[in-house]
Design an enzyme around this catalytic site. Structure first.
Site, PDB file in Angstrom:
ATOM      1  N   LYS A  15      -3.467   2.284  -1.841  1.00 59.25           N
ATOM      2  CA  LYS A  15      -4.751   2.774  -1.317  1.00 59.25           C
ATOM      3  C   LYS A  15      -4.455   3.946  -0.401  1.00 59.25           C
ATOM      4  CE  LYS A  15      -7.179  -0.315   0.690  1.00 59.25           C
ATOM      5  NZ  LYS A  15      -7.608  -1.539   1.382  1.00 59.25           N
TER       6      LYS A  15
ATOM      7  N   ASP B 188       0.824  -1.208   0.000  1.00 61.75           N
ATOM      8  CA  ASP B 188       0.000   0.000   0.000  1.00 61.75           C
ATOM      9  C   ASP B 188       0.860   1.261   0.000  1.00 61.75           C
ATOM     10  OD1 ASP B 188      -2.294  -1.470   0.063  1.00 61.75           O
ATOM     11  OD2 ASP B 188      -2.692  -1.171   2.188  1.00 61.75           O
TER      12      ASP B 188
ATOM     13  N   MET C 274      -8.084   9.534   9.258  1.00 63.27           N
ATOM     14  CA  MET C 274      -8.883   9.725   8.035  1.00 63.27           C
ATOM     15  C   MET C 274      -9.954  10.803   8.227  1.00 63.27           C
ATOM     16  SD  MET C 274      -9.275   5.777   6.812  1.00 63.27           S
ATOM     17  CE  MET C 274      -9.868   5.199   8.377  1.00 63.27           C
TER      18      MET C 274
END
Ligand SMILES: C[S@@+](CC[C@H](N)C(=O)[O-])C[C@H]1O[C@@H](n2cnc3c(N)ncnc32)[C@H](O)[C@@H]1O
Length: 261
Positions: free
Chosen positions: A59, A37, A172
């Site tokens: 990602k 990733d 996030m």
């Protein structure tokens, strides 16, 4: 699918490639295939001496080089041809890492799965800035919350977090920063110290501090971006330079490649 195929989900740690476990290094050394990733530091690929395939499946914050379904398909494809397939994932695979989806797809196809836990950014990034998540007499617990749910909406847990006395670590969440701060302010938390740390543990590490009521403004002024972690709590005061808002460029030997997504 060969009977012997093993999928190993390996935690790559928070960005500094020295913050990886010995077990993870051994898994990388033994891997035939590495699917990695964006938040896994490329330097770790140096351990993959016997890998025949190293493939970036990047990602990052809703910006996907490949969709999760495509990644799942790649896992099945490589497990049908190779014995040791490693999924190298940022931080710890089980902390907002979508590990379960990959485990489920592998197990459904008869592939054995092994987990190598990693050092999560949720803990390592604040620690790297001298912010303890708990501290006797100051904070008795900490919550790790996502800012956004699977539909890219604000997580309902943010409302619960805003009513807690725990240290709050939010991942996030940069796209919802103002909204999150407003919720905490509405619960009377405006004066609580706040920090935002971008690219923590890497050469690009950058931090801005303030209070919950002004951190969104300060973050915008400092052009703070993903990947970043938000910390709310009195423990932020323990960072030595809390007195004034600051953006610090920290020199550590390693970096995340921010160009991947
Ligand atoms: C999909 S989650 C994966 C978390 C990962 N599994 C872990 O345990 O660290 C990605 C989020 O983790 C946070 N993150 C990961 N690495 C970071 C870093 N080096 N500095 C700041 N935040 C980071 C950011 O909030 C980012 O949006």
């Amino acid at each position: 699918m060969t009977k012997q195929s093993v999928l190993t989900l390996v935690g790559a740690g928070p960005g500094d490639p020295e913050l990886i476990t010995i077990k993870a290094i051994r898994a990388l050394e033994a891997a035939d295939v590495i699917l990695y990733d964006a938040l896994a530091n490329d330097v770790l690929l140096d351990y993959c001496k016997s890998a025949q395939v190293t493939r970036f499946v990047g990602k990052r914050y809703g910006c996907h080089a490949l969709s999760q379904n495509e990644i799942n398909d790649l896992i099945l494809y490589y497990c049908s041809r190779f014995q040791n397939v490693v999924r190298l994932k940022g931080g710890d695979p089980f902390i907002f890492g979508r590990a379960q989806e990959e485990i489920d797809v592998a197990i459904a196809s008869g592939i054995k799965v092994r987990i190598v836990p990693g050092i999560s950014s949720a803990m390592a990034v604040p620690a790297s800035q001298n912010i303890p998540l708990t501290c006797r007499g100051i904070s008795e617990s900490f919550w790790v919350v996502t800012g956004t749910n699977r539909n890219n909406e604000l997580s309902k847990d943010i409302y619960l977090a805003a009513q807690s006395t725990a240290t709050i670590v939010i991942l996030m969440a940069m796209s919802k920063l103002e909204e999150i701060c407003d919720i905490f302010v509405n619960f009377g938390k405006g004066e609580i110290p706040a920090a935002i740390i971008q690219n923590g543990t890497t050469i690009h590490a950058k931090m801005v501090t303030g209070t919950i009521k002004d951190i969104a403004y300060r973050a915008a002024a400092a052009a703070m971006e993903n990947p970043a972690i938000i910390v709310f709590g009195e423990v932020v005061r323990l960072n030595r330079d809390m007195v004034i808002s600051q953006v610090r460029e920290l020199q550590t030997p390693n970096q995340i490649d921010a160009t991947k997504c």
